[in-house]
Design a protein around this motif. Sequence first.
Motif, PDB file in Angstrom:
ATOM      1  N   TYR A 116       0.842  -1.194   0.000  1.00 35.71           N
ATOM      2  CA  TYR A 116       0.000   0.000   0.000  1.00 35.71           C
ATOM      3  C   TYR A 116       0.878   1.244   0.000  1.00 35.71           C
ATOM      4  O   TYR A 116       1.976   1.235   0.563  1.00 35.71           O
ATOM      5  N   PRO A 117       0.392   2.355  -0.585  1.00 36.42           N
ATOM      6  CA  PRO A 117       1.209   3.568  -0.720  1.00 36.42           C
ATOM      7  C   PRO A 117       1.742   4.121   0.602  1.00 36.42           C
ATOM      8  O   PRO A 117       2.847   4.638   0.648  1.00 36.42           O
ATOM      9  N   GLU A 118       0.973   4.002   1.690  1.00 36.52           N
ATOM     10  CA  GLU A 118       1.397   4.581   2.966  1.00 36.52           C
ATOM     11  C   GLU A 118       2.384   3.706   3.737  1.00 36.52           C
ATOM     12  O   GLU A 118       2.820   4.071   4.827  1.00 36.52           O
ATOM     13  N   ASP A 119       2.739   2.542   3.217  1.00 37.82           N
ATOM     14  CA  ASP A 119       3.652   1.629   3.905  1.00 37.82           C
ATOM     15  C   ASP A 119       4.955   2.311   4.316  1.00 37.82           C
ATOM     16  O   ASP A 119       5.499   2.045   5.386  1.00 37.82           O
ATOM     17  N   GLU A 120       5.445   3.202   3.464  1.00 40.74           N
ATOM     18  CA  GLU A 120       6.739   3.842   3.736  1.00 40.74           C
ATOM     19  C   GLU A 120       6.709   4.721   4.982  1.00 40.74           C
ATOM     20  O   GLU A 120       7.742   4.940   5.620  1.00 40.74           O
ATOM     21  N   VAL A 121       5.536   5.211   5.380  1.00 38.40           N
ATOM     22  CA  VAL A 121       5.411   6.025   6.595  1.00 38.40           C
ATOM     23  C   VAL A 121       5.893   5.234   7.814  1.00 38.40           C
ATOM     24  O   VAL A 121       6.452   5.800   8.754  1.00 38.40           O
ATOM     25  N   TYR A 122       5.695   3.921   7.783  1.00 39.13           N
ATOM     26  CA  TYR A 122       6.055   3.053   8.907  1.00 39.13           C
ATOM     27  C   TYR A 122       7.443   2.435   8.752  1.00 39.13           C
ATOM     28  O   TYR A 122       7.806   1.547   9.511  1.00 39.13           O
ATOM     29  N   GLU A 123       8.202   2.902   7.757  1.00 37.73           N
ATOM     30  CA  GLU A 123       9.539   2.367   7.477  1.00 37.73           C
ATOM     31  C   GLU A 123       9.481   0.849   7.306  1.00 37.73           C
ATOM     32  O   GLU A 123      10.330   0.108   7.776  1.00 37.73           O
ATOM     33  N   LEU A 124       8.462   0.429   6.608  1.00 37.46           N
ATOM     34  CA  LEU A 124       8.184  -0.990   6.403  1.00 37.46           C
ATOM     35  C   LEU A 124       9.297  -1.677   5.625  1.00 37.46           C
ATOM     36  O   LEU A 124       9.781  -1.146   4.626  1.00 37.46           O
ATOM     37  N   GLU A 125       9.689  -2.842   6.087  1.00 37.80           N
ATOM     38  CA  GLU A 125      10.601  -3.734   5.373  1.00 37.80           C
ATOM     39  C   GLU A 125       9.788  -4.974   5.014  1.00 37.80           C
ATOM     40  O   GLU A 125       9.762  -5.949   5.767  1.00 37.80           O
ATOM     41  N   PRO A 126       9.105  -4.930   3.878  1.00 42.28           N
ATOM     42  CA  PRO A 126       8.220  -6.044   3.525  1.00 42.28           C
ATOM     43  C   PRO A 126       8.944  -7.169   2.798  1.00 42.28           C
ATOM     44  O   PRO A 126       9.921  -6.934   2.085  1.00 42.28           O
ATOM     45  N   GLU A 127       8.454  -8.370   2.978  1.00 45.04           N
ATOM     46  CA  GLU A 127       8.838  -9.429   2.054  1.00 45.04           C
ATOM     47  C   GLU A 127       7.991  -9.186   0.820  1.00 45.04           C
ATOM     48  O   GLU A 127       6.796  -8.885   0.918  1.00 45.04           O
ATOM     49  N   LEU A 128       8.591  -9.261  -0.326  1.00 44.78           N
ATOM     50  CA  LEU A 128       7.889  -8.935  -1.561  1.00 44.78           C
ATOM     51  C   LEU A 128       7.134 -10.111  -2.164  1.00 44.78           C
ATOM     52  O   LEU A 128       6.340  -9.939  -3.084  1.00 44.78           O
ATOM     53  N   SER A 129       7.391 -11.278  -1.618  1.00 49.93           N
ATOM     54  CA  SER A 129       6.648 -12.446  -2.081  1.00 49.93           C
ATOM     55  C   SER A 129       5.920 -13.068  -0.895  1.00 49.93           C
ATOM     56  O   SER A 129       6.253 -12.817   0.262  1.00 49.93           O
ATOM     57  N   VAL A 130       4.917 -13.838  -1.207  1.00 50.39           N
ATOM     58  CA  VAL A 130       4.119 -14.518  -0.193  1.00 50.39           C
ATOM     59  C   VAL A 130       4.186 -16.014  -0.424  1.00 50.39           C
ATOM     60  O   VAL A 130       4.555 -16.470  -1.516  1.00 50.39           O
ATOM     61  N   GLN A 131       3.814 -16.753   0.591  1.00 48.12           N
ATOM     62  CA  GLN A 131       3.778 -18.213   0.496  1.00 48.12           C
ATOM     63  C   GLN A 131       2.331 -18.667   0.622  1.00 48.12           C
ATOM     64  O   GLN A 131       1.537 -18.054   1.341  1.00 48.12           O
ATOM     65  N   HIS A 132       2.004 -19.757  -0.041  1.00 47.97           N
ATOM     66  CA  HIS A 132       0.664 -20.333   0.038  1.00 47.97           C
ATOM     67  C   HIS A 132       0.774 -21.780   0.493  1.00 47.97           C
ATOM     68  O   HIS A 132       1.684 -22.503   0.064  1.00 47.97           O
ATOM     69  N   TYR A 133      -0.151 -22.167   1.338  1.00 53.54           N
ATOM     70  CA  TYR A 133      -0.161 -23.510   1.903  1.00 53.54           C
ATOM     71  C   TYR A 133      -1.568 -24.083   1.846  1.00 53.54           C
ATOM     72  O   TYR A 133      -2.542 -23.376   2.118  1.00 53.54           O
ATOM     73  N   GLU A 134      -1.670 -25.354   1.554  1.00 54.04           N
ATOM     74  CA  GLU A 134      -2.939 -26.040   1.683  1.00 54.04           C
ATOM     75  C   GLU A 134      -3.149 -26.336   3.167  1.00 54.04           C
ATOM     76  O   GLU A 134      -2.269 -26.894   3.823  1.00 54.04           O
ATOM     77  N   VAL A 135      -4.276 -25.921   3.691  1.00 56.34           N
ATOM     78  CA  VAL A 135      -4.571 -26.160   5.103  1.00 56.34           C
ATOM     79  C   VAL A 135      -5.147 -27.567   5.229  1.00 56.34           C
ATOM     80  O   VAL A 135      -6.186 -27.874   4.632  1.00 56.34           O
ATOM     81  N   ILE A 136      -4.463 -28.410   5.996  1.00 56.54           N
ATOM     82  CA  ILE A 136      -4.946 -29.774   6.163  1.00 56.54           C
ATOM     83  C   ILE A 136      -5.532 -30.021   7.555  1.00 56.54           C
ATOM     84  O   ILE A 136      -6.175 -31.025   7.783  1.00 56.54           O
TER      85      ILE A 136
END
Length: 108
Positions: free
Chosen positions: A78-98
């Motif tokens: 989101y555009p305002e992320d930089e206000v919080y000095e965010l260090e995001p991971e740019l990728s996400v992981q997906h898991y099948e919930v068993i």
Amino acid sequence: MIAREWKCRVPDIHSEGFTAYLYETGIKDSSTTPGFRGAQIFRRSLAGKLELTLITYWDNLESIEAFAGTDISQARLYPEDEVYELEPELSVQHYEVIEHQFSAEQRG
């Protein structure tokens, strides 16, 4: 059911503000998307930073695509992320919930 995991870090001074902001952006946007089943936020302290893990739960990959766009492996930022000095991971992981059982009993 599919779990989508995203992580980020923010300086300690932004911990409370960013958590509220995360609810207003990622959680709010997710929860209005058809196929959204729920979310959890985890946090832990690191040296001078706070690491947050957001896990959202979805009916299927198509539901995630409706939220995240065609490349569901990329984080939605989101555009305002930089206000919080965010260090995001740019990728996400997906898991099948068993397994997704929680006890109704609360322990102290």
